[in-house]
Design a protein around this motif. Structure first.
Motif, PDB file in Angstrom:
ATOM      1  N   CYS A 127       3.863   0.511   5.736  1.00  0.00           N
ATOM      2  CA  CYS A 127       2.377  -0.307   5.871  1.00  0.00           C
ATOM      3  C   CYS A 127       2.254  -1.236   6.426  1.00  0.00           C
ATOM      4  O   CYS A 127       1.606  -2.073   6.990  1.00  0.00           O
TER       5      CYS A 127
ATOM      6  N   CYS B 282       9.116  -5.360   0.259  1.00  0.00           N
ATOM      7  CA  CYS B 282       9.615  -4.254  -0.346  1.00  0.00           C
ATOM      8  C   CYS B 282      10.530  -3.885  -0.543  1.00  0.00           C
ATOM      9  O   CYS B 282      11.803  -3.263  -1.291  1.00  0.00           O
TER      10      CYS B 282
ATOM     11  N   ALA C  27       1.008  -0.936  -0.242  1.00  0.00           N
ATOM     12  CA  ALA C  27      -0.554  -0.399   0.208  1.00  0.00           C
ATOM     13  C   ALA C  27       1.098   1.642  -0.155  1.00  0.00           C
ATOM     14  O   ALA C  27       0.292   2.303  -0.045  1.00  0.00           O
TER      15      ALA C  27
HETATM   16 FE1  FES Z   1       4.185  -0.824   2.348  1.00  0.00          FE
HETATM   17 FE2  FES Z   1       6.837  -2.236   2.114  1.00  0.00          FE
HETATM   18  S1  FES Z   1       4.810  -1.626   0.602  1.00  0.00           S
HETATM   19  S2  FES Z   1       6.081  -1.752   3.832  1.00  0.00           S
END
Ligand code: FES
Length: 112
Positions: free
Chosen positions: A47, A87, A40
């Motif tokens: 997030c 991420c 997100a």
């Molecule tokens: Fe939100 Fe990794 S995409 S913490």
């Protein structure tokens, strides 16, 4: 450039093996594949919806998480000793064959 193998384990236990280019994040790869990983905040460590659990035998191959990543992970649902933010995990040659478990649920911490 050589490719590397990544194995995703879905919440129901099914495994999905894929070949990917290097230097993409787990989140980017998951989006390419249409997997259920929200991301997100688009990789801004805000997030925790990109939470993944790394197979114990592969965990030490990853570079250590930075402090911001650790803090966000503390808020993730179902945190484990081998949890990471998708991420922040860059897929490189050293991670060839890595197994990643997709959690059943994630929590969006944005706006809290
Ligand atoms: Fe939100 Fe990794 S995409 S913490």
């Amino acid at each position: 450039m050589s490719k590397l193998k990544v194995i995703f384990v879905h919440p129901d236990g099914t495994e999905q093996q894929v070949d990917t280019e290097q230097n993409v994040t787990v989140l980017q790869l998951a989006h390419e594949l249409g997997l259920e990983m929200e991301g997100a905040c688009e990789g801004n460590m805000a997030c925790s919806t990109c939470h993944i659990v790394v197979d114990k035998k592969d965990f030490d191959r990853l570079p250590e998480a930075c402090e911001d990543e650790e803090e966000m992970l503390d808020l993730a649902v179902g945190l484990t000793a081998t949890s990471r933010l998708g991420c922040q995990v860059l897929l490189t040659d050293e991670l060839d064959g890595i197994r990643l478990f997709l959690p059943k649920t994630t929590r969006n911490m944005m706006g809290f």
